[in-house]
Design a protein around this motif. Structure first.
Motif, PDB file in Angstrom:
ATOM      1  N   ILE A  38      40.084  31.366  42.200  1.00 51.97           N
ATOM      2  CA  ILE A  38      39.681  30.323  42.804  1.00 51.97           C
ATOM      3  C   ILE A  38      39.193  29.303  41.908  1.00 51.97           C
ATOM      4  N   LEU A  39      39.841  27.905  42.199  1.00 53.25           N
ATOM      5  CA  LEU A  39      39.518  26.986  41.277  1.00 53.25           C
ATOM      6  C   LEU A  39      38.241  25.914  41.677  1.00 53.25           C
ATOM      7  N   SER A  40      37.754  25.075  40.973  1.00 55.83           N
ATOM      8  CA  SER A  40      36.865  23.924  41.444  1.00 55.83           C
ATOM      9  C   SER A  40      37.917  22.724  41.425  1.00 55.83           C
ATOM     10  N   GLU A  41      37.256  21.543  42.043  1.00 53.62           N
ATOM     11  CA  GLU A  41      38.190  20.417  42.030  1.00 53.62           C
ATOM     12  C   GLU A  41      38.325  19.985  40.527  1.00 53.62           C
ATOM     13  N   ASN A  42      37.298  20.145  39.638  1.00 53.39           N
ATOM     14  CA  ASN A  42      37.718  19.881  38.218  1.00 53.39           C
ATOM     15  C   ASN A  42      38.829  20.769  37.438  1.00 53.39           C
ATOM     16  N   GLY A  43      39.378  21.950  38.372  1.00 48.25           N
ATOM     17  CA  GLY A  43      40.167  22.614  37.555  1.00 48.25           C
ATOM     18  C   GLY A  43      39.773  23.933  36.862  1.00 48.25           C
ATOM     19  N   TYR A  44      38.257  24.146  36.989  1.00 50.97           N
ATOM     20  CA  TYR A  44      37.828  25.368  36.415  1.00 50.97           C
ATOM     21  C   TYR A  44      38.119  26.637  37.208  1.00 50.97           C
ATOM     22  N   VAL A  45      38.307  27.625  36.682  1.00 55.81           N
ATOM     23  CA  VAL A  45      38.426  28.968  37.306  1.00 55.81           C
ATOM     24  C   VAL A  45      36.775  29.445  37.680  1.00 55.81           C
ATOM     25  N   LEU A  46      36.354  29.290  38.959  1.00 55.54           N
ATOM     26  CA  LEU A  46      35.045  29.942  39.441  1.00 55.54           C
ATOM     27  C   LEU A  46      34.906  31.397  39.298  1.00 55.54           C
ATOM     28  N   LYS A  47      36.131  32.173  40.117  1.00 52.29           N
ATOM     29  CA  LYS A  47      36.105  33.378  40.211  1.00 52.29           C
ATOM     30  C   LYS A  47      37.563  34.168  40.376  1.00 52.29           C
ATOM     31  N   GLU A  48      37.425  35.510  40.210  1.00 46.13           N
ATOM     32  CA  GLU A  48      38.626  36.284  40.685  1.00 46.13           C
ATOM     33  C   GLU A  48      38.414  37.088  41.540  1.00 46.13           C
ATOM     34  N   GLN A  49      39.256  37.124  42.553  1.00 49.15           N
ATOM     35  CA  GLN A  49      38.897  38.068  43.723  1.00 49.15           C
ATOM     36  C   GLN A  49      40.352  38.744  44.450  1.00 49.15           C
ATOM     37  N   SER A  50      40.195  39.830  44.924  1.00 49.71           N
ATOM     38  CA  SER A  50      41.364  40.598  45.611  1.00 49.71           C
ATOM     39  C   SER A  50      41.802  40.102  46.678  1.00 49.71           C
ATOM     40  N   GLU A  51      40.812  39.496  47.694  1.00 50.21           N
ATOM     41  CA  GLU A  51      41.227  38.902  48.984  1.00 50.21           C
ATOM     42  C   GLU A  51      41.440  37.504  48.950  1.00 50.21           C
ATOM     43  N   THR A  52      42.421  37.194  49.818  1.00 50.24           N
ATOM     44  CA  THR A  52      43.007  35.802  49.663  1.00 50.24           C
ATOM     45  C   THR A  52      41.535  34.839  50.448  1.00 50.24           C
ATOM     46  N   PRO A  53      41.215  33.933  49.723  1.00 54.47           N
ATOM     47  CA  PRO A  53      40.387  33.147  49.820  1.00 54.47           C
ATOM     48  C   PRO A  53      40.625  32.140  51.283  1.00 54.47           C
ATOM     49  N   GLU A  54      39.426  31.661  51.950  1.00 58.48           N
ATOM     50  CA  GLU A  54      39.470  30.957  52.950  1.00 58.48           C
ATOM     51  C   GLU A  54      39.029  29.429  52.805  1.00 58.48           C
ATOM     52  N   ASN A  55      39.423  28.721  53.676  1.00 63.75           N
ATOM     53  CA  ASN A  55      39.120  27.187  53.393  1.00 63.75           C
ATOM     54  C   ASN A  55      39.225  26.592  52.193  1.00 63.75           C
ATOM     55  N   VAL A  56      40.434  26.998  51.267  1.00 60.61           N
ATOM     56  CA  VAL A  56      40.964  26.404  50.085  1.00 60.61           C
ATOM     57  C   VAL A  56      42.464  26.368  50.130  1.00 60.61           C
ATOM     58  N   PHE A  57      43.227  25.657  49.496  1.00 64.40           N
ATOM     59  CA  PHE A  57      44.466  25.763  49.561  1.00 64.40           C
ATOM     60  C   PHE A  57      45.019  26.575  48.366  1.00 64.40           C
ATOM     61  N   GLU A  58      46.252  26.727  48.505  1.00 65.52           N
ATOM     62  CA  GLU A  58      47.116  27.671  47.529  1.00 65.52           C
ATOM     63  C   GLU A  58      47.961  26.664  46.486  1.00 65.52           C
ATOM     64  N   ILE A  59      47.960  27.114  45.274  1.00 65.41           N
ATOM     65  CA  ILE A  59      48.786  26.220  44.475  1.00 65.41           C
ATOM     66  C   ILE A  59      49.718  27.086  43.835  1.00 65.41           C
ATOM     67  N   ILE A  60      51.116  26.683  43.867  1.00 69.78           N
ATOM     68  CA  ILE A  60      52.206  27.868  43.519  1.00 69.78           C
ATOM     69  C   ILE A  60      52.898  27.005  42.401  1.00 69.78           C
ATOM     70  N   THR A  61      52.980  27.518  41.171  1.00 68.12           N
ATOM     71  CA  THR A  61      53.663  26.879  40.112  1.00 68.12           C
ATOM     72  C   THR A  61      54.352  27.866  39.273  1.00 68.12           C
ATOM     73  N   SER A  62      55.102  27.606  38.155  1.00 68.14           N
ATOM     74  CA  SER A  62      55.633  28.400  37.425  1.00 68.14           C
ATOM     75  C   SER A  62      54.603  29.249  36.542  1.00 68.14           C
ATOM     76  N   GLY A  69      35.098  30.616  34.440  1.00 64.31           N
ATOM     77  CA  GLY A  69      34.321  29.681  33.644  1.00 64.31           C
ATOM     78  C   GLY A  69      35.095  28.862  32.414  1.00 64.31           C
ATOM     79  N   GLU A  70      36.532  29.113  32.637  1.00 68.59           N
ATOM     80  CA  GLU A  70      37.396  28.231  32.012  1.00 68.59           C
ATOM     81  C   GLU A  70      38.095  27.382  32.660  1.00 68.59           C
ATOM     82  N   LYS A  71      38.793  26.165  31.769  1.00 70.90           N
ATOM     83  CA  LYS A  71      39.569  25.455  32.816  1.00 70.90           C
ATOM     84  C   LYS A  71      40.774  26.256  32.889  1.00 70.90           C
ATOM     85  N   ALA A  72      41.626  25.977  33.856  1.00 69.18           N
ATOM     86  CA  ALA A  72      42.949  26.542  34.063  1.00 69.18           C
ATOM     87  C   ALA A  72      43.793  26.048  33.353  1.00 69.18           C
ATOM     88  N   THR A  73      44.962  26.509  32.662  1.00 71.31           N
ATOM     89  CA  THR A  73      45.826  26.068  32.012  1.00 71.31           C
ATOM     90  C   THR A  73      47.175  26.147  32.610  1.00 71.31           C
TER      91      THR A  73
END
Length: 166
Positions: A38-62, A69-73
């Motif tokens: 799960i990412l925040s609007e600022n691009g930081y990883v908030l948490k990792e979970q096994s279930e597909t989250p609700e009310n957020v959109f998916e980003i698919i990249t390479s 706690g870290e910024k997603a790279t």
């Protein structure tokens, strides 16, 4: 503390300190190694979970990596720029995002409003294509289907809609 977006410190003399904490909100997610990050609007990883989250959109990249706690790279900085540009354009037009797929940068796909799969094509004229998409969504609001804007240019400002079969 991944869910802390910002902290403001204000000193009130003679003996007080006021901390104002702003919570980070769940905004988007990506899948990596069978986990959802799960990412925040600022691009930081908030948490990792096994279930597909609700009310957020998916980003698919390479590839996107990060730990809570870290910024997603992104594996490719051009992809990060493209994702941010798409999100900005879609948000400006008030279009609800379900998924952004830029694994093929010549056939960028955006899923929006819970009803439309949009083939944006390449990254040329993104803002103009999204503006055109917004007007198309207004005119076909109650239907579901595919929208193709891949051939859109200022000289050929048309998109096509194919209604989904029930």
């Amino acid at each position: 503390m991944p869910y802390v977006d910002s902290v403001k410190i204000k000193r009130n003399l003679p003996d007080k300190i006021v901390l104002t904490v702003t919570d980070a909100k769940e905004y988007a997610y990506y899948v990596s190694e069978n986990s959802n990050f799960i990412l925040s609007e600022n691009g930081y990883v908030l948490k990792e979970q096994s279930e597909t989250p609700e009310n957020v959109f998916e980003i698919i990249t390479s590839g996107i990596n990060g730990k809570p706690g870290e910024k997603a790279t992104y594996a490719n900085s051009a992809e990060e720029q493209l994702v941010n540009e798409l999100i900005s354009a879609l948000n400006q037009k008030g279009i609800n995002i379900d998924k952004i797929d830029i694994t093929n940068t010549l056939e960028i796909k955006v899923f929006v409003e819970g009803k439309f799969e949009v083939n944006v094509g390449d990254n040329k004229y993104i803002n103009e294509k999204i503006a055109h998409l917004a007007s198309m969504i207004e005119s076909i609001a109650d239907r579901k289907g595919s929208i193709n804007l891949s051939m859109w240019t200022p000289e050929n400002s048309q998109g096509s809609f194919v209604e989904a079969k029930e």
